[in-house]
Scaffold this motif. Structure first.
Motif, PDB file in Angstrom:
ATOM      1  N   UNK A  26       0.796  -1.081  -0.030  1.00 33.47           N
ATOM      2  CA  UNK A  26      -0.001   0.062  -0.175  1.00 33.47           C
ATOM      3  C   UNK A  26       0.918   1.321  -0.098  1.00 33.47           C
ATOM      4  N   UNK A  27       2.095   1.212   0.594  1.00 28.45           N
ATOM      5  CA  UNK A  27       3.057   2.234   0.735  1.00 28.45           C
ATOM      6  C   UNK A  27       3.816   2.585  -0.499  1.00 28.45           C
ATOM      7  N   UNK A  28       4.531   1.337  -1.085  1.00 27.20           N
ATOM      8  CA  UNK A  28       5.568   1.423  -1.944  1.00 27.20           C
ATOM      9  C   UNK A  28       5.018   1.176  -3.215  1.00 27.20           C
ATOM     10  N   UNK A  29       3.855   0.394  -3.565  1.00 22.79           N
ATOM     11  CA  UNK A  29       3.265   0.319  -4.609  1.00 22.79           C
ATOM     12  C   UNK A  29       1.998   0.895  -4.792  1.00 22.79           C
ATOM     13  N   UNK A  30       1.619   2.007  -4.203  1.00 22.62           N
ATOM     14  CA  UNK A  30       0.608   2.579  -3.974  1.00 22.62           C
ATOM     15  C   UNK A  30      -0.231   3.000  -5.433  1.00 22.62           C
ATOM     16  N   UNK A  31       0.575   3.311  -6.463  1.00 21.61           N
ATOM     17  CA  UNK A  31       0.413   3.522  -7.689  1.00 21.61           C
ATOM     18  C   UNK A  31      -0.524   2.378  -8.468  1.00 21.61           C
ATOM     19  N   UNK A  32      -0.519   1.140  -7.770  1.00 26.23           N
ATOM     20  CA  UNK A  32      -1.254  -0.333  -8.328  1.00 26.23           C
ATOM     21  C   UNK A  32      -1.913  -0.901  -7.336  1.00 26.23           C
ATOM     22  N   UNK A  33      -1.387  -0.765  -6.075  1.00 26.18           N
ATOM     23  CA  UNK A  33      -2.062  -1.612  -5.028  1.00 26.18           C
ATOM     24  C   UNK A  33      -2.956  -0.868  -4.167  1.00 26.18           C
ATOM     25  N   UNK A  34      -4.258  -1.143  -4.066  1.00 27.70           N
ATOM     26  CA  UNK A  34      -5.304  -0.439  -3.745  1.00 27.70           C
ATOM     27  C   UNK A  34      -6.013  -1.032  -2.684  1.00 27.70           C
ATOM     28  N   UNK A  35      -6.631  -0.381  -1.571  1.00 27.21           N
ATOM     29  CA  UNK A  35      -7.477  -0.796  -0.538  1.00 27.21           C
ATOM     30  C   UNK A  35      -8.900  -0.131  -0.731  1.00 27.21           C
ATOM     31  N   UNK A  36      -9.962  -0.744  -0.700  1.00 32.59           N
ATOM     32  CA  UNK A  36     -11.357  -0.344  -0.584  1.00 32.59           C
ATOM     33  C   UNK A  36     -12.011  -0.834   0.380  1.00 32.59           C
ATOM     34  N   UNK A  37     -12.340   0.065   1.310  1.00 32.51           N
ATOM     35  CA  UNK A  37     -12.853  -0.718   2.808  1.00 32.51           C
ATOM     36  C   UNK A  37     -14.359   0.219   3.056  1.00 32.51           C
ATOM     37  N   UNK A  38     -15.232  -0.601   3.926  1.00 34.16           N
ATOM     38  CA  UNK A  38     -16.472   0.047   4.515  1.00 34.16           C
ATOM     39  C   UNK A  38     -16.511  -0.724   5.557  1.00 34.16           C
ATOM     40  N   UNK A  39     -17.625  -0.352   6.605  1.00 32.04           N
ATOM     41  CA  UNK A  39     -17.818  -1.317   7.517  1.00 32.04           C
ATOM     42  C   UNK A  39     -18.111  -2.633   7.169  1.00 32.04           C
ATOM     43  N   UNK A  40     -18.657  -2.709   5.918  1.00 27.97           N
ATOM     44  CA  UNK A  40     -18.933  -4.193   5.655  1.00 27.97           C
ATOM     45  C   UNK A  40     -18.352  -4.759   4.678  1.00 27.97           C
ATOM     46  N   UNK A  43     -11.697  -4.770   0.058  1.00 21.91           N
ATOM     47  CA  UNK A  43     -11.538  -5.304  -1.227  1.00 21.91           C
ATOM     48  C   UNK A  43      -9.800  -4.676  -1.225  1.00 21.91           C
ATOM     49  N   UNK A  44      -9.178  -5.653  -1.554  1.00 23.08           N
ATOM     50  CA  UNK A  44      -7.614  -5.306  -1.712  1.00 23.08           C
ATOM     51  C   UNK A  44      -7.313  -5.714  -3.232  1.00 23.08           C
ATOM     52  N   UNK A  45      -6.738  -4.859  -4.060  1.00 19.84           N
ATOM     53  CA  UNK A  45      -6.483  -5.159  -5.512  1.00 19.84           C
ATOM     54  C   UNK A  45      -5.422  -4.413  -6.062  1.00 19.84           C
ATOM     55  N   UNK A  46      -4.784  -4.989  -7.366  1.00 20.40           N
ATOM     56  CA  UNK A  46      -3.784  -4.291  -7.997  1.00 20.40           C
ATOM     57  C   UNK A  46      -4.403  -3.917  -9.090  1.00 20.40           C
ATOM     58  N   UNK A  47      -4.070  -2.548  -9.693  1.00 21.36           N
ATOM     59  CA  UNK A  47      -4.680  -2.138 -10.949  1.00 21.36           C
ATOM     60  C   UNK A  47      -3.507  -1.835 -11.909  1.00 21.36           C
ATOM     61  N   UNK A  48      -3.262  -2.683 -12.698  1.00 24.33           N
ATOM     62  CA  UNK A  48      -1.983  -2.569 -13.859  1.00 24.33           C
ATOM     63  C   UNK A  48      -2.758  -1.744 -14.937  1.00 24.33           C
ATOM     64  N   UNK A  49      -1.886  -1.335 -15.847  1.00 20.64           N
ATOM     65  CA  UNK A  49      -2.286  -0.573 -17.097  1.00 20.64           C
ATOM     66  C   UNK A  49      -3.242  -1.523 -17.685  1.00 20.64           C
ATOM     67  N   UNK A  50      -3.082  -2.905 -17.911  1.00 19.11           N
ATOM     68  CA  UNK A  50      -3.815  -3.752 -18.953  1.00 19.11           C
ATOM     69  C   UNK A  50      -4.807  -4.587 -18.134  1.00 19.11           C
ATOM     70  N   UNK A  51      -5.021  -4.800 -16.765  1.00 19.47           N
ATOM     71  CA  UNK A  51      -5.627  -5.623 -16.182  1.00 19.47           C
ATOM     72  C   UNK A  51      -5.877  -5.223 -14.564  1.00 19.47           C
ATOM     73  N   UNK A  52      -6.607  -5.803 -13.853  1.00 20.12           N
ATOM     74  CA  UNK A  52      -6.972  -5.847 -12.438  1.00 20.12           C
ATOM     75  C   UNK A  52      -6.881  -7.077 -11.751  1.00 20.12           C
ATOM     76  N   UNK A  53      -6.215  -7.305 -10.662  1.00 18.63           N
ATOM     77  CA  UNK A  53      -5.997  -8.362  -9.854  1.00 18.63           C
ATOM     78  C   UNK A  53      -6.783  -8.128  -8.684  1.00 18.63           C
ATOM     79  N   UNK A  54      -7.806  -9.026  -8.294  1.00 18.58           N
ATOM     80  CA  UNK A  54      -8.502  -8.743  -7.001  1.00 18.58           C
ATOM     81  C   UNK A  54      -7.686  -9.831  -6.061  1.00 18.58           C
TER      82      UNK A  54
END
Length: 189
Positions: A26-40, A43-54
């Motif tokens: 999340x810190x060193x690859x923040x351009x691709x590795x993301x966290x989406x969260x709520x109370x419920x 989702x952690x995922x990597x968004x590359x130029x040509x695909x997304x990895x959940x």
């Protein structure tokens, strides 16, 4: 409960990255590795130029069946890139594995039948077989999905593994296999 605790309680130990590993991503690859969260959900995922990895998708028991998972996937689908994820094979003693696979199938994900994926857990030392599922807006080939999954393993899963865990994950060629369809098995044109 924080996001990591939610994931750690839901996913088997052999599938979990350490908190240190995920924090570094999340810190060193923040351009691709993301966290989406709520109370419920988390989702952690990597968004590359040509695909997304959940990497992880968790929806709390209290919120299941309310469309949160579908909404999260639809948000990613709107990016118009292939989406790839790993899932445990169906274990009929664990009804969650079957529910998970049915959910992804309902959402249009396909099983990559030609990709073998056997990752050794640094936690347990055991080989963990996973299945690769993918969704593609452009009829992506399984060979392309295979190459994207290898890239994910090399840039996300094994990121600073020796520094974090004191040992390295297995080499990519030992973890993945690709079985090309036999040309003879294809119907004549």
């Amino acid at each position: 409960m924080n996001w990591y605790e939610k994931l750690n309680q839901y996913f088997p130990v052999e599938e979990m990255k350490s908190k240190e590993h995920m924090d570094l991503l999340l810190k060193e690859k923040k351009e691709v590795y993301k966290k989406d969260e709520s109370e419920y959900h988390v989702m952690m995922y990597a968004e590359m130029d040509d695909f997304i990895f959940i990497d992880y998708l968790f929806v709390s028991k209290a919120a299941r069946g309310k469309g949160i998972g579908k909404k999260l996937l639809n948000t990613l689908k709107e990016k118009n890139k292939p989406i790839i994820l790993e899932v445990e094979p169906i274990d009929y003693d664990d009804t969650d594995t079957e529910k998970r696979q049915k959910f992804y199938k309902r959402e249009g994900f396909e099983h990559a039948k030609s990709i073998g994926y056997r990752r050794r857990s640094l936690d347990t030392g055991e080989i963990n077989e996973m299945e690769i599922l993918y969704w593609s807006p452009s009829n992506e080939s399984e060979e392309s999905i295979y190459n994207k999954m290898r890239h994910t393993y090399e840039t996300i899963h094994t990121y600073k593994d020796e520094q974090i865990y004191g040992e390295s994950y297995d080499e990519t060629d030992k973890v993945f296999s690709f079985e090309e369809e036999d040309e003879k098995a294809q119907p004549p044109m």
